[in-house]
Write an enzyme that holds these catalytic residues in place. Structure first.
Site: not given
Ligand code: FDA
Length: 303
Positions: A96, A130-131, A159, A180, A184, A197, A222, A285
């Site tokens: 990151k 990474d974003m 994302q 990738r 998001g 969503k 995903t 997560r």
């Protein structure tokens, strides 16, 4: 609502300091974090390689606020890239920009990451930027472009929840830069990101189809089974070789699905985070699936 709660918690400094020191916190996080040390992470990587999965290693950390800390993190990543080569692992690294000093000075971050991309390029490896939140999107895309044109071995993450991503996909594919694609993980305003969503999922599928037929090797990150099924069907119907792209999933999430995809001959890469700075990652997560908290608590008391 729970998603916002966990995302807010992920940014809480007191909770982070307290949790990262506690044994209970470490034990809870171990489902999603492969260990506290590089050695533990390399062992987990070897194990996944044996199961037919590639890996991307992530030394957890973000929002670094001193040059010394950023350079120290850079040295750890240099060690990781060397270890991958020495042990002949099927792995690359993900990092990151805020972990590499972006909030101290963007030029510092570019210097630290540039050295790593140069090293990876020399060793035939690859660095994924990474974003993070939308405040960093343009800077991350632009830095990836500069490093890619200088050394080759860099790609980034886009994302699907952001409106701008459709244009970014075209911008990067045109230059042959590996993407990738994920949905998001940050909290974004409706002025920048799809609030619903269903719209994020639809955008993901549309952009994923564009990525996998582009001729640029992309990672479809995903765990959404419906999207994965549709991409498999689409790839077969389009007569794409199974090596044209890979699926990417997080360590500890839907391990059944990871194994099933490998059995079917699809490429799978596992994002393998490690290190003592696990708190914000772990909270994101939980934000994705608050039921994880119940699942972890049950396992905790069973053990
Ligand atoms: P979705 O959230 O719709 O979930 C679909 C299904 O997957 C759920 O119903 C559940 O079964 C399962 N699932 C998803 N998340 C789970 C979890 N935490 N625990 C258990 N089950 C879960 N984001 C970002 O902003 N920047 C980045 O650089 C990255 N990098 C990245 C790398 C890789 C390899 C992955 C897989 C993901 C990311 N992400 C990310 C995170 C991403 O944006 C997203 O938040 C999560 O992947 C969850 O979205 P899904 O696509 O899995 O779908």
């Amino acid at each position: 609502m729970l998603r916002s709660f966990f995302i807010a918690l992920s940014q809480n400094k007191q909770m982070r300091a307290f949790s990262e020191r506690s044994t209970l916190g470490r034990r809870m996080s171990s489902r999603f974090v492969a260990g506290m040390t590089l050695d533990e992470a390399l062992k987990a990587c070897e194990d996944l390689n044996r199961q037919g999965m590639a890996v991307t290693l992530d030394a957890l950390g973000e929002s670094v606020l001193s040059e010394e800390h950023a350079r120290r993190t850079g040295r750890l990543y240099a060690q990781m890239i060397d270890a991958i080569a020495q042990r002949n692992l099927r792995a690359n690294v993900s990092l990151k920009l805020t972990q590499m000093g972006m909030d101290v000075d963007p030029l510092l971050a570019e210097e630290v990451v540039g050295e790593l991309v140069e090293q990876a390029s020399r060793l035939g490896n690859f660095v994924r930027l990474d974003m993070e939140g939308s405040g960093y999107t343009e800077a991350t895309v632009a830095m990836t472009e500069r490093l890619f044109h200088k050394y080759g071995a860099a790609g980034t993450v886009l994302q699907a929840y952001l409106y701008r991503t459709e244009q970014d996909v075209e911008r990067l594919l045109e230059q042959g830069i590996r993407i990738r694609l994920c949905k998001g993980a940050y909290k974004e305003p409706a002025s920048l990101a799809f609030p619903e969503k269903a719209d994020v999922d639809a955008n993901y599928l549309k952009l994923a189809k564009r990525c996998i037929t582009s001729g640029v090797f992309c990672g479809m990150a995903t765990h959404d089974e419906r999207i994965i099924e549709e991409l498999k069907r689409f790839a077969i119907e389009s007569k794409l070789p199974k090596t044209a792209f890979e699926f990417q999933m997080l360590y500890g999430v839907r391990r059944d699905l990871q194994r099933a995809l490998v059995m079917e001959g699809w490429g799978v890469r596992v994002y393998l985070p490690f290190g003592p700075e696990w708190y914000p990652y772990f909270m994101r997560r939980l934000a994705e699936r608050p039921a994880n908290l119940i699942f972890l608590a049950k396992n905790f008391f069973r053990n």
